[in-house]
Design an enzyme around this catalytic site. Sequence first.
Site, PDB file in Angstrom:
ATOM      1  N   HIS A 308       0.147 -30.423 -25.153  1.00  0.00           N
ATOM      2  CA  HIS A 308       1.195 -31.409 -24.890  1.00  0.00           C
ATOM      3  C   HIS A 308       1.539 -31.384 -23.417  1.00  0.00           C
ATOM      4  CE1 HIS A 308       4.904 -33.689 -25.223  1.00  0.00           C
ATOM      5  NE2 HIS A 308       4.382 -34.146 -26.324  1.00  0.00           N
ATOM      6  N   ASP A 366       1.269 -33.725 -34.351  1.00  0.00           N
ATOM      7  CA  ASP A 366       0.209 -34.416 -35.086  1.00  0.00           C
ATOM      8  C   ASP A 366      -0.705 -33.467 -35.844  1.00  0.00           C
ATOM      9  OD1 ASP A 366       0.957 -36.974 -34.339  1.00  0.00           O
ATOM     10  OD2 ASP A 366       0.038 -36.722 -32.375  1.00  0.00           O
TER      11      ASP A 366
HETATM   12  N1  CMC Z   1      -8.371 -29.141 -26.466  1.00  0.00           N
HETATM   13  C1  CMC Z   1      -9.042 -28.488 -25.472  1.00  0.00           C
HETATM   14  N2  CMC Z   1      -8.623 -28.431 -24.193  1.00  0.00           N
HETATM   15  C2  CMC Z   1      -7.481 -29.066 -23.884  1.00  0.00           C
HETATM   16  C3  CMC Z   1      -6.718 -29.757 -24.856  1.00  0.00           C
HETATM   17  C4  CMC Z   1      -7.204 -29.781 -26.181  1.00  0.00           C
HETATM   18  N3  CMC Z   1      -6.526 -30.423 -27.144  1.00  0.00           N
HETATM   19  N4  CMC Z   1      -5.631 -30.290 -24.287  1.00  0.00           N
HETATM   20  C5  CMC Z   1      -5.689 -29.951 -22.985  1.00  0.00           C
HETATM   21  N5  CMC Z   1      -6.808 -29.206 -22.746  1.00  0.00           N
HETATM   22  C6  CMC Z   1      -7.178 -28.600 -21.463  1.00  0.00           C
HETATM   23  C7  CMC Z   1      -7.763 -29.636 -20.524  1.00  0.00           C
HETATM   24  O1  CMC Z   1      -9.168 -29.712 -20.623  1.00  0.00           O
HETATM   25  C8  CMC Z   1      -7.311 -29.093 -19.172  1.00  0.00           C
HETATM   26  O2  CMC Z   1      -8.176 -28.044 -18.818  1.00  0.00           O
HETATM   27  P1  CMC Z   1      -8.509 -27.769 -17.241  1.00  0.00           P
HETATM   28  O3  CMC Z   1      -7.185 -27.452 -16.595  1.00  0.00           O
HETATM   29  O4  CMC Z   1      -9.455 -26.629 -17.282  1.00  0.00           O
HETATM   30  O5  CMC Z   1      -9.114 -29.048 -16.736  1.00  0.00           O
HETATM   31  C9  CMC Z   1      -5.949 -28.461 -19.467  1.00  0.00           C
HETATM   32  O6  CMC Z   1      -5.980 -28.113 -20.864  1.00  0.00           O
HETATM   33  C10 CMC Z   1      -4.758 -29.401 -19.203  1.00  0.00           C
HETATM   34  O7  CMC Z   1      -5.016 -30.620 -19.896  1.00  0.00           O
HETATM   35  P2  CMC Z   1      -4.554 -32.056 -19.375  1.00  0.00           P
HETATM   36  O8  CMC Z   1      -5.386 -33.087 -20.047  1.00  0.00           O
HETATM   37  O9  CMC Z   1      -4.507 -32.040 -17.879  1.00  0.00           O
HETATM   38  O10 CMC Z   1      -3.070 -32.068 -19.924  1.00  0.00           O
HETATM   39  P3  CMC Z   1      -2.181 -33.354 -20.133  1.00  0.00           P
HETATM   40  O11 CMC Z   1      -0.774 -32.900 -20.063  1.00  0.00           O
HETATM   41  O12 CMC Z   1      -2.611 -34.443 -19.223  1.00  0.00           O
HETATM   42  O13 CMC Z   1      -2.547 -33.827 -21.622  1.00  0.00           O
HETATM   43  C11 CMC Z   1      -2.546 -34.148 -23.969  1.00  0.00           C
HETATM   44  C12 CMC Z   1      -1.758 -33.619 -22.748  1.00  0.00           C
HETATM   45  C13 CMC Z   1      -1.624 -34.134 -25.190  1.00  0.00           C
HETATM   46  C14 CMC Z   1      -3.009 -35.584 -23.714  1.00  0.00           C
HETATM   47  C15 CMC Z   1      -3.775 -33.207 -24.207  1.00  0.00           C
HETATM   48  O14 CMC Z   1      -3.351 -31.892 -24.473  1.00  0.00           O
HETATM   49  C16 CMC Z   1      -4.684 -33.720 -25.335  1.00  0.00           C
HETATM   50  O15 CMC Z   1      -5.554 -34.559 -25.082  1.00  0.00           O
HETATM   51  N6  CMC Z   1      -4.471 -33.215 -26.586  1.00  0.00           N
HETATM   52  C17 CMC Z   1      -5.226 -33.718 -27.736  1.00  0.00           C
HETATM   53  C18 CMC Z   1      -4.621 -35.030 -28.207  1.00  0.00           C
HETATM   54  C19 CMC Z   1      -3.300 -34.844 -28.922  1.00  0.00           C
HETATM   55  O16 CMC Z   1      -3.159 -33.987 -29.802  1.00  0.00           O
HETATM   56  N7  CMC Z   1      -2.322 -35.698 -28.582  1.00  0.00           N
HETATM   57  C20 CMC Z   1      -1.016 -35.734 -29.247  1.00  0.00           C
HETATM   58  C21 CMC Z   1       0.119 -35.351 -28.323  1.00  0.00           C
HETATM   59  S1  CMC Z   1       1.657 -35.064 -29.220  1.00  0.00           S
HETATM   60  C22 CMC Z   1       2.058 -36.589 -29.919  1.00  0.00           C
HETATM   61  C23 CMC Z   1       2.323 -37.653 -28.912  1.00  0.00           C
HETATM   62  O17 CMC Z   1       3.114 -37.464 -27.988  1.00  0.00           O
HETATM   63  O18 CMC Z   1       1.788 -38.745 -29.076  1.00  0.00           O
END
Ligand code: CMC
Length: 431
Positions: A308, A366
């Site tokens: 998140h 989720d």
């Molecule tokens: N699985 C594997 N690696 C992950 C994941 C994951 N679910 N989420 C983040 N990472 C890694 C990502 O690769 C990155 O690694 P590095 O720093 O080495 O490049 C690091 O963690 C930070 O990730 P980010 O994408 O920069 O983080 P963000 O804050 O931009 O993204 C997120 C947050 C929710 C989009 C992301 O964690 C994700 O894609 N999660 C899976 C989708 C999901 O479950 N979404 C629902 C969110 S809660 C409900 C809502 O608000 O809608």
Amino acid sequence: MAESTKNATLQLDGKSFDLPIFSPTVGPDVIDIRKLYANAGVFTYDPGFTSTAACDSTITFIDGDKGELLHRGYPIDQLAEKSHYLEVCYLLLYGDLPSAQALEDFENRVTNHTMLHEQMQYFFRGFRRDAHPMAIMVGVVGAMSAFYHDSTDITDAWQREVASIRLIAKMPTIAAWAYKYHTGQPFVYPRNDLDYASNFLRMCFSVPAEEYEVNPILSRAMDRIFTLHADHEQNASTSTVRLASSSGANPFACIAAGVACLWGPAHGGANQACLEMLREIGTPDRIPEFIDRAKDKNDPFRLMGFGHRVYKNFDPRAKVMKQSADEVLDLLGIENNPTLQVAKELEVAALADPYFTEKKLFPNVDFYSGIILEAMGFPTSMFTPIFALSRTVGWVSQWKEMIGDPQNKIGRPRQLYLGSTARDYTDIEKR
Ligand code: CMC
């Protein structure tokens, strides 16, 4: 708007610029850079708004380190346990918990707006039967502006109020009808003697040939899912609603924009993607393979339902959702559910892996919601529409707050331009 209490100083090219700092009631201080370009001639750069507050708000607060979510100051776990969705709607919309009389009036107002204009059926009927319910919702919610002209004038406080109630009241009917159309069953009209969640379940599962008995425990679980998704600060879809609204667009168009943004798998679409992932994993012995894929930088796969932007310890909604999943499966006598088994073991395996703990990736809301919804009988394609109907009150509350805010201006971000400088057009035969 808050008063600034102190300043930050920016040193740039031998000059210094004072930037006011606002202190919120809780949370980190906020540096006011509104006059930065005018005074210093520079922009700030923050793709994804990771460090930028785009508005001030009094509705919802998240402390990502503590795993805390407050609606108007009330913790989400208390609301999930002691309150119910329509009371939380009132709280989000008007700022305080209602008196018994105010709640009854509000519930009556919502209940009196649950039907859709009869002509709207033809919008549903225009879609292919295999259309995703979210595709139908984006279209039908936007089409509300063509049916409810008398609540599209955003300068009129009464029309804004009517639009808010209409959206909250009609969204379950729209989501249920998108589902009915998708499955080829006749539309079921709302019944105003039922509570909000029971009415939604009945509109989804009742058929003319057989009445649907609403199980109060399932209806309570449904209501809790609505409550847990009601609002979440300035997330992507809420910011989309605010940005769309900043141009003066009507409320139905703005909420349709929110529905569209929510659909993406990084946001509300994650609940569908998560259940599909759990099914694809299938059995606990395949968990290591998927964990390895999630850690592999060359593989775009991510563990859906994990991570998140704001929560860096745990998602308080996920805790309640996990408990609810156990209760619902127990009630329905679903023992040894293989998807739940995979979910539980995947959570343990990921939390024991330094990749996830070091990056502070924990199960989000989720991760468990899909298991409950599937047990209730919803197909995966309905998971995100249910999120959309629950979040409508959050979008509407933030929209109303924004319209009433004297600081409100059209949203117009700047950019760091890295393209070509001005050049002369070359005739095609010379290229
Ligand atoms: N699985 C594997 N690696 C992950 C994941 C994951 N679910 N989420 C983040 N990472 C890694 C990502 O690769 C990155 O690694 P590095 O720093 O080495 O490049 C690091 O963690 C930070 O990730 P980010 O994408 O920069 O983080 P963000 O804050 O931009 O993204 C997120 C947050 C929710 C989009 C992301 O964690 C994700 O894609 N999660 C899976 C989708 C999901 O479950 N979404 C629902 C969110 S809660 C409900 C809502 O608000 O809608």
